[in-house]
Design an enzyme around this catalytic site. Structure first.
Site, mmCIF file in Angstrom:
data_model
loop_
_atom_site.group_PDB
_atom_site.id
_atom_site.type_symbol
_atom_site.label_atom_id
_atom_site.label_comp_id
_atom_site.label_asym_id
_atom_site.label_seq_id
_atom_site.Cartn_x
_atom_site.Cartn_y
_atom_site.Cartn_z
ATOM 1 N N ARG A 16 4.453 17.473 25.483
ATOM 2 C CA ARG A 16 3.486 16.482 26.013
ATOM 3 C C ARG A 16 2.450 17.167 26.904
ATOM 4 O O ARG A 16 1.247 16.942 26.778
ATOM 5 C CB ARG A 16 4.245 15.392 26.802
ATOM 6 N N MET A 17 2.919 18.016 27.805
ATOM 7 C CA MET A 17 1.974 18.704 28.690
ATOM 8 C C MET A 17 1.211 19.792 27.958
ATOM 9 O O MET A 17 0.010 19.967 28.164
ATOM 10 C CB MET A 17 2.731 19.313 29.885
ATOM 11 N N THR A 94 7.145 23.843 35.279
ATOM 12 C CA THR A 94 8.462 23.468 34.737
ATOM 13 C C THR A 94 9.405 23.090 35.875
ATOM 14 O O THR A 94 9.508 23.810 36.868
ATOM 15 C CB THR A 94 9.037 24.643 33.923
ATOM 16 N N THR A 95 10.084 21.953 35.707
ATOM 17 C CA THR A 95 10.987 21.464 36.753
ATOM 18 C C THR A 95 12.440 21.601 36.309
ATOM 19 O O THR A 95 12.720 22.004 35.176
ATOM 20 C CB THR A 95 10.667 19.998 37.094
ATOM 21 N N ASN A 119 4.260 19.494 40.932
ATOM 22 C CA ASN A 119 3.288 18.440 40.609
ATOM 23 C C ASN A 119 1.874 18.982 40.808
ATOM 24 O O ASN A 119 1.554 19.492 41.882
ATOM 25 C CB ASN A 119 3.531 17.228 41.506
ATOM 26 N N PHE A 120 1.047 18.872 39.782
ATOM 27 C CA PHE A 120 -0.308 19.429 39.815
ATOM 28 C C PHE A 120 -1.364 18.354 40.062
ATOM 29 O O PHE A 120 -2.513 18.532 39.673
ATOM 30 C CB PHE A 120 -0.594 20.197 38.519
ATOM 31 N N HIS A 149 10.167 7.752 35.561
ATOM 32 C CA HIS A 149 9.551 8.544 34.484
ATOM 33 C C HIS A 149 9.948 7.985 33.118
ATOM 34 O O HIS A 149 10.883 7.185 33.012
ATOM 35 C CB HIS A 149 9.998 10.013 34.564
ATOM 36 N N HIS A 150 9.274 8.513 32.102
ATOM 37 C CA HIS A 150 9.544 8.183 30.697
ATOM 38 C C HIS A 150 10.975 8.562 30.302
ATOM 39 O O HIS A 150 11.604 9.419 30.943
ATOM 40 C CB HIS A 150 8.529 8.919 29.809
ATOM 41 N N LYS A 153 12.356 12.356 29.735
ATOM 42 C CA LYS A 153 12.463 13.379 30.794
ATOM 43 C C LYS A 153 13.905 13.841 30.943
ATOM 44 O O LYS A 153 14.822 13.032 31.048
ATOM 45 C CB LYS A 153 11.930 12.830 32.121
ATOM 46 N N THR A 160 9.146 16.657 41.598
ATOM 47 C CA THR A 160 8.288 16.109 42.659
ATOM 48 C C THR A 160 9.129 15.414 43.725
ATOM 49 O O THR A 160 8.866 15.570 44.929
ATOM 50 C CB THR A 160 7.284 15.105 42.058
HETATM 51 N N1 LIG Z 1 4.338 20.156 37.508
HETATM 52 C C1 LIG Z 1 3.748 19.104 36.921
HETATM 53 O O1 LIG Z 1 2.695 18.604 37.353
HETATM 54 C C2 LIG Z 1 4.376 18.542 35.694
HETATM 55 C C3 LIG Z 1 5.524 19.099 35.243
HETATM 56 N N2 LIG Z 1 6.091 18.654 34.083
HETATM 57 C C4 LIG Z 1 7.241 19.413 33.619
HETATM 58 O O2 LIG Z 1 6.812 20.184 32.509
HETATM 59 C C5 LIG Z 1 7.892 20.403 31.631
HETATM 60 C C6 LIG Z 1 7.488 19.973 30.214
HETATM 61 O O3 LIG Z 1 7.308 18.584 30.173
HETATM 62 P P1 LIG Z 1 6.910 17.886 28.795
HETATM 63 O O4 LIG Z 1 5.672 18.498 28.254
HETATM 64 O O5 LIG Z 1 6.969 16.421 29.030
HETATM 65 O O6 LIG Z 1 8.170 18.328 27.883
HETATM 66 P P2 LIG Z 1 8.283 18.324 26.285
HETATM 67 O O7 LIG Z 1 9.740 18.151 26.006
HETATM 68 O O8 LIG Z 1 7.306 17.387 25.698
HETATM 69 O O9 LIG Z 1 7.842 19.809 25.871
HETATM 70 C C7 LIG Z 1 8.672 20.917 26.106
HETATM 71 C C8 LIG Z 1 8.045 22.155 25.497
HETATM 72 O O10 LIG Z 1 8.886 23.275 25.757
HETATM 73 C C9 LIG Z 1 9.262 23.850 24.499
HETATM 74 N N3 LIG Z 1 10.628 24.370 24.591
HETATM 75 C C10 LIG Z 1 11.762 23.671 24.730
HETATM 76 N N4 LIG Z 1 12.822 24.501 24.727
HETATM 77 C C11 LIG Z 1 12.329 25.738 24.572
HETATM 78 C C12 LIG Z 1 12.905 27.015 24.470
HETATM 79 N N5 LIG Z 1 14.231 27.196 24.549
HETATM 80 N N6 LIG Z 1 12.087 28.085 24.341
HETATM 81 C C13 LIG Z 1 10.747 27.914 24.272
HETATM 82 N N7 LIG Z 1 10.133 26.732 24.336
HETATM 83 C C14 LIG Z 1 10.920 25.648 24.485
HETATM 84 C C15 LIG Z 1 9.175 22.746 23.487
HETATM 85 O O11 LIG Z 1 9.069 23.293 22.155
HETATM 86 P P3 LIG Z 1 9.548 22.424 20.849
HETATM 87 O O12 LIG Z 1 8.542 21.314 20.720
HETATM 88 O O13 LIG Z 1 9.495 23.397 19.728
HETATM 89 O O14 LIG Z 1 10.943 21.931 21.189
HETATM 90 C C16 LIG Z 1 7.896 22.065 23.972
HETATM 91 O O15 LIG Z 1 6.765 22.798 23.576
HETATM 92 C C17 LIG Z 1 9.078 19.631 32.209
HETATM 93 O O16 LIG Z 1 9.853 20.513 32.981
HETATM 94 C C18 LIG Z 1 8.408 18.601 33.114
HETATM 95 O O17 LIG Z 1 9.230 18.156 34.150
HETATM 96 C C19 LIG Z 1 5.556 17.646 33.355
HETATM 97 C C20 LIG Z 1 4.417 17.028 33.780
HETATM 98 C C21 LIG Z 1 3.727 17.426 34.995
HETATM 99 O O1 LIG Z 2 8.518 15.377 33.261
HETATM 100 C C1 LIG Z 2 7.484 14.799 33.640
HETATM 101 O O2 LIG Z 2 6.862 14.032 32.887
HETATM 102 C C2 LIG Z 2 6.993 15.058 34.994
HETATM 103 N N1 LIG Z 2 7.580 15.975 35.694
HETATM 104 C C3 LIG Z 2 7.231 16.433 36.986
HETATM 105 C C4 LIG Z 2 8.391 16.262 37.949
HETATM 106 O O3 LIG Z 2 9.546 16.491 37.552
HETATM 107 O O4 LIG Z 2 8.163 15.918 39.109
HETATM 108 C C5 LIG Z 2 5.922 15.895 37.481
HETATM 109 C C6 LIG Z 2 5.513 14.544 36.963
HETATM 110 O O5 LIG Z 2 6.090 13.558 37.760
HETATM 111 C C7 LIG Z 2 5.793 14.346 35.492
#
Ligand SMILES: NC(=O)C1=CN([C@@H]2O[C@H](COP(=O)(O)OP(=O)(O)OC[C@H]3O[C@@H](n4cnc5c(N)ncnc54)[C@H](OP(=O)(O)O)[C@@H]3O)[C@@H](O)[C@H]2O)C=CC1
Ligand SMILES: O=C(O)C1=N[C@H](C(=O)O)C[C@H](O)C1
Length: 243
Positions: A16-17, A94-95, A119-120, A149-150, A153, A160
């Site tokens: 998603r991100m 990554t969290t 959190n960005f 959250h959704h 997650k 955060t």
């Molecule tokens: N700091 C911030 O502001 C925010 C942080 N987050 C954090 O970002 C992270 C990602 O969130 P989100 O995008 O929703 O997650 P998704 O589950 O949608 O995406 C995860 C990604 O990581 C990949 N992945 C999973 N396992 C592995 C692995 N073993 N090796 C390599 N790649 C891998 C997946 O690949 P594949 O599709 O092939 O499985 C996919 O591309 C989470 O930790 C979330 O909490 C999210 C939003 C905001």
């Molecule tokens: O997984 C998410 O979606 C998000 N993860 C981050 C967190 O764990 O705080 C940031 C945001 O809230 C979205």
């Protein structure tokens, strides 16, 4: 900022991100995505024409200056290892990271510039400071942190929520109690509630779209590129907020 575009490797590109980052990176002439990595190596439409590597082959990634990592805790160690071996900087959101993984960030920061943030968004950076101030002023009040959250997650409490809890601690407040809700497609909401005798203070942030996180991370990448090794903070780098 260097003169030539900053070469970005997106780790978690199919997520998603990752997809939001790919879409929005195209708006920045000074950033260039060179490849994406995901577990499967499946190519999202936003990445067509660019190399997409499965995690097992990430060592074959083309040269890059900075990795943008929004993946999962289980994928984090190999992301850090690749940055170390290529002497490339890291912006990570990554969290769910362990204490050992957080330490690995500090070790990497001795070699390259590193910015990790739970959190960005600008709003949460400000919320964190408000929470610290409230905790300092209300040290006897109960503190509750509720995050929503959704349903997809993986980690709870959210990164955060834990960071806001750390802000309470820095302010000298009571240890917070955490509650996590997972429902539908909620992007991310955080409520910090201070409860005293006969009154309640509620501080809330609601994210309306993942684009705010992606924009924050891309801006962080722009500002981090070319800096000396070290651990950088989002609130300081983007908003000039000291801890
Ligand atoms: N700091 C911030 O502001 C925010 C942080 N987050 C954090 O970002 C992270 C990602 O969130 P989100 O995008 O929703 O997650 P998704 O589950 O949608 O995406 C995860 C990604 O990581 C990949 N992945 C999973 N396992 C592995 C692995 N073993 N090796 C390599 N790649 C891998 C997946 O690949 P594949 O599709 O092939 O499985 C996919 O591309 C989470 O930790 C979330 O909490 C999210 C939003 C905001
Ligand atoms: O997984 C998410 O979606 C998000 N993860 C981050 C967190 O764990 O705080 C940031 C945001 O809230 C979205």
């Amino acid at each position: 900022m260097p003169n030539s575009p900053v070469r970005l490797l997106i780790h978690g590109a199919s997520g998603r991100m990752g997809r939001a980052l790919l879409r929005l990176a195209a708006e920045h002439g000074d950033l260039r995505v060179v490849a994406g990595i995901s577990r499967s190596g499946r190519t999202p439409p936003e990445l067509s024409g660019l190399p997409m590597l499965p995690a097992a082959h990430m060592g074959e990634a083309p040269a890059f200056d900075l990795m943008l990592d929004f993946s999962l805790a289980e994928a984090f160690d190999s992301a850090v290892a690749l940055c170390r071996s290529r002497s490339a900087g890291l912006v990570s959101g990554t969290t769910g990271l362990s204490a050992t993984q957080k330490q690995a960030l500090d070790t990497l920061a001795q070699q390259v510039p590193v910015l990790w943030s739970a959190n960005f968004s600008a709003g949460v950076a400000v919320l964190s400071e408000l929470v610290r101030q409230a905790a300092a002023a209300l040290p006897e009040w109960d503190v509750d942190i509720v995050e929503s959250h959704h349903v997809h997650k993986k980690d709870a409490p959210s990164g955060t929520a834990l960071a806001l809890g750390a802000a309470v601690e820095r302010g000298g407040g009571r240890p917070p109690a955490y509650s996590s809700l997972r429902a539908g497609d909620i992007v991310g909401e955080h409520l910090v509630q201070f409860t005293g005798p006969g009154e309640r203070l509620e501080l809330t942030h609601r994210a309306g779209s993942r684009d705010i996180f992606a924009r924050g991370a891309l801006e962080a990448a722009r500002r981090l590129a070319g800096r000396p090794p070290g651990s950088y903070r989002f609130a300081e780098l983007l908003l000039g907020l000291a801890r």
